[in-house]
Design an enzyme around this catalytic site. Structure first.
Site, PDB file in Angstrom:
ATOM      1  CD1 TRP A 192     -11.206 162.075   0.998  1.00  0.00           C
ATOM      2  CD2 TRP A 192     -11.624 159.980   0.334  1.00  0.00           C
ATOM      3  NE1 TRP A 192     -12.517 161.790   1.299  1.00  0.00           N
ATOM      4  CE2 TRP A 192     -12.787 160.507   0.915  1.00  0.00           C
ATOM      5  CE3 TRP A 192     -11.633 158.672  -0.157  1.00  0.00           C
ATOM      6  CZ2 TRP A 192     -13.973 159.779   1.010  1.00  0.00           C
ATOM      7  CZ3 TRP A 192     -12.810 157.951  -0.055  1.00  0.00           C
ATOM      8  CH2 TRP A 192     -13.967 158.492   0.511  1.00  0.00           C
ATOM      9  CG  ASP A 273     -10.868 157.061  -5.366  1.00  0.00           C
ATOM     10  OD1 ASP A 273     -11.936 157.225  -5.991  1.00  0.00           O
ATOM     11  OD2 ASP A 273     -10.708 157.455  -4.185  1.00  0.00           O
ATOM     12  CE  LYS A 309     -16.891 164.681  -4.287  1.00  0.00           C
ATOM     13  NZ  LYS A 309     -16.001 165.172  -3.284  1.00  0.00           N
TER      14      LYS A 309
HETATM   15  N1  PGU Z   1     -12.431 159.268  -3.461  1.00  0.00           N
HETATM   16  C1  PGU Z   1     -11.937 160.505  -3.376  1.00  0.00           C
HETATM   17  C2  PGU Z   1     -10.552 160.774  -3.829  1.00  0.00           C
HETATM   18  C3  PGU Z   1     -12.737 161.532  -2.854  1.00  0.00           C
HETATM   19  O1  PGU Z   1     -12.237 162.753  -2.765  1.00  0.00           O
HETATM   20  C4  PGU Z   1     -14.052 161.248  -2.419  1.00  0.00           C
HETATM   21  C5  PGU Z   1     -14.918 162.306  -1.814  1.00  0.00           C
HETATM   22  C6  PGU Z   1     -14.510 159.938  -2.562  1.00  0.00           C
HETATM   23  C7  PGU Z   1     -13.670 158.975  -3.091  1.00  0.00           C
HETATM   24  C8  PGU Z   1     -15.866 159.485  -2.158  1.00  0.00           C
HETATM   25  O2  PGU Z   1     -16.924 160.190  -2.544  1.00  0.00           O
HETATM   26  P1  PGU Z   1     -18.375 159.551  -2.643  1.00  0.00           P
HETATM   27  O3  PGU Z   1     -19.294 160.635  -2.276  1.00  0.00           O
HETATM   28  O4  PGU Z   1     -18.425 158.391  -1.705  1.00  0.00           O
HETATM   29  O5  PGU Z   1     -18.515 159.119  -4.044  1.00  0.00           O
HETATM   30  N2  PGU Z   1     -14.267 163.266  -1.044  1.00  0.00           N
HETATM   31  C9  PGU Z   1     -14.866 164.518  -0.689  1.00  0.00           C
HETATM   32  C10 PGU Z   1     -16.240 164.383  -0.072  1.00  0.00           C
HETATM   33  C11 PGU Z   1     -16.377 164.280   1.386  1.00  0.00           C
HETATM   34  C12 PGU Z   1     -15.912 162.964   1.925  1.00  0.00           C
HETATM   35  O6  PGU Z   1     -14.847 162.948   2.527  1.00  0.00           O
HETATM   36  O7  PGU Z   1     -16.624 161.956   1.720  1.00  0.00           O
HETATM   37  C13 PGU Z   1     -13.869 165.318   0.123  1.00  0.00           C
HETATM   38  O8  PGU Z   1     -14.219 166.389   0.573  1.00  0.00           O
HETATM   39  O9  PGU Z   1     -12.710 164.903   0.228  1.00  0.00           O
END
Ligand code: PGU
Length: 464
Positions: A192, A273, A309
């Site tokens: 990510w 995570d 999510k």
């Molecule tokens: N860890 C991972 C692996 C994730 O994919 C995401 C969110 C988070 C943590 C953090 O999400 P929080 O909303 O802070 O709980 N990833 C999404 C959302 C957009 C972003 O980049 O924040 C994504 O599209 O990859």
């Protein structure tokens, strides 16, 4: 635009002129370009004495002139670009955010019910303690590890409410920076996009371990194990609990065991995570199996959790940081330091999302309703995944094997499209996605699968 005011005073003259960067006939001072005085006081005004003429240079150039424009965020910036596109066919597959079949945002029914309960009870808006809402912290660790997990009964888990997944990761990064100076965090390649930002900003060194193998469009398990083995003893190994982002490829249960073996041998600290519990398989327990396996081995483990999510609480910023420790004393000390780190950063966390989670998880009827809604969301994503695969396979006559789409799990599909091909998806087809070739299937509907298949086939075969 930069501009400067120049006033020149002498016994007989007093003049003032303003100058702008863009002026061709820019006044020139003594052969040197305009420089700011490093003297005390306002660095943007200087007074020079030259013979009988004293020049007072008052420069109203912005104090932020040295701050360059930041690039758009590779994920959230995609949504900004999407909003700016007026074409009706546009599709936002950038951010991982669940949409209904009509491509509308979705508020879970259990969330609405929990919010109604909160209104009925007339909850107040007092500050929470630094560690967050007690009922939330209890619910979240039980959801993660299972309510009867011995480490909970033995009070060996330090749990603090965090600002969703990101804020929880950032808090743990601050803990690592303070108490494990020089320790490295190993990050999967790819991962990510925000992981690197988080550790960079916390000044925690990181390096990558091999994870994705483009040849097999699967897990490079050998490479992963080799890199974890080769890392300095006592490193933190960042692992995605389930539904690896962006690849959608998870280790098998047997592979997780081997990963745990190597981490134990090397005295590394696993750092999970968990952003998609319940969202990958539809089952909260199944999606937490990796974390529970490490905990059952008696290992000390860090786990960041997010409810963005699985409860659709994206904007409520609700999550948690859990540190499973080998003794209740260690857990108490870790918790005290997490609080100490949180206090000057944000003081204490927001209450609304914490109450929603506590109400949903704490009420047996709402809890089972939540599980059904989660299954529904996970099921819709599985349906579009299948339909996308069917559409691509029947339209593409080249013989390319697209079956990797079905092997990936969670919200995303890692299409293998490169940057140019991803640009084509956006520029020609108005399909917004991240430049690493990731598409969020949660933003796709059955009705749009054929269109997306055409876009992918065109981009893959006609753009290099
Ligand atoms: N860890 C991972 C692996 C994730 O994919 C995401 C969110 C988070 C943590 C953090 O999400 P929080 O909303 O802070 O709980 N990833 C999404 C959302 C957009 C972003 O980049 O924040 C994504 O599209 O990859």
């Amino acid at each position: 635009m930069a501009s400067a005011m120049l006033s020149i005073t002498s016994p007989s003259t007093s003049a003032s002129l303003s100058m702008h960067d863009s002026h061709k006939g820019k006044p020139h001072f003594g052969g040197s370009s305009l420089r700011f005085s490093k003297e005390k006081g306002n660095p943007f005004s200087s007074v020079r004495s030259s013979g009988r003429i004293s020049m007072s240079l008052a420069v109203n150039i912005s104090r932020f002139e040295g701050i360059p424009m930041a690039p758009p965020d590779p994920i959230l910036g995609v949504s900004e670009a999407f909003r700016a596109d007026s074409n009706e066919v546009k599709l936002n597959l950038g951010v991982g955010a669940y949409r209904t079949e009509d491509l509308q945002p979705y508020v879970l029914n259990v969330v609405k019910k929990a919010e109604n309960l909160m209104l009925e009870r007339g909850e107040n808006k007092e500050y929470l303690p630094i560690e967050g809402l007690a009922a939330f912290n209890k619910a979240t660790v039980e959801l993660l590890l299972g309510a009867d997990n011995p480490v909970i009964k033995q009070q060996r888990v330090a749990t603090v409410q965090g600002l969703s997944g990101t804020g929880s990761l950032r808090l743990a990064a601050a803990l690592i920076e303070r108490y494990f100076p020089g320790a490295k965090v190993l990050i999967s390649s790819p991962t990510w996009g925000n992981h690197k930002n988080i550790f960079n900003d916390a000044r925690v060194p990181w390096s990558e371990y091999r994870y994705y193998d483009p040849k097999t469009v699967g897990l490079d398990f050998e490479g992963m194990i080799e890199d974890i083995k080769a890392a300095p003893e006592g490193s933190f190994v960042l692992l995605h609990g389930c539904a690896h982002n962006p690849t959608g490829i998870d280790p098998t249960p047997e592979q997780w065991e081997k990963i745990a073996d190597v981490i134990q041998q090397k005295n590394h600290i696993p750092f999970f995570d968990v952003a998609y519990q319940g969202f990958a398989s539809g089952s909260l327990d199944e999606d937490a199996a990796s974390v529970r396996l490490f905990v059952a081995r008696g290992m000390e483990v860090l786990v960041a959790q997010s409810y963005s999510k699985n409860l659709g609480l994206y904007a409520e910023r609700i999550g948690a940081m859990n540190v499973v420790s080998s003794s209740p004393e260690a857990a108490a000390r870790v918790k005290s330091q997490l609080k100490r780190l949180a206090r000057p950063m944000y003081s204490n966390p927001p209450v609304h999302g914490a109450r929603i989670v506590a109400n949903v998880v704490g009420d047996p009827a709402l809890f089972s309703e939540w599980k059904a809604e989660m299954e529904m969301m996970a099921g819709r994503i599985k349906n579009v995944r299948q339909k996308l695969f069917d559409s691509i396979s029947s339209k593409d006559k080249s013989g390319k094997d697209w079956s990797f789409i079905l092997k990936q799990i969670g919200m995303f599909s890692y299409t293998g499209l490169n940057k140019n091909q991803s640009d084509n998806m956006t520029n020609k087809w108005h399909v917004y996605m991240t430049k690493d070739g990731r598409i969020s299937l949660a933003g796709l509907s059955l009705a749009k699968c054929e269109y997306l298949a055409d876009a992918i086939i065109d981009s893959f075969h006609n753009v290099s």
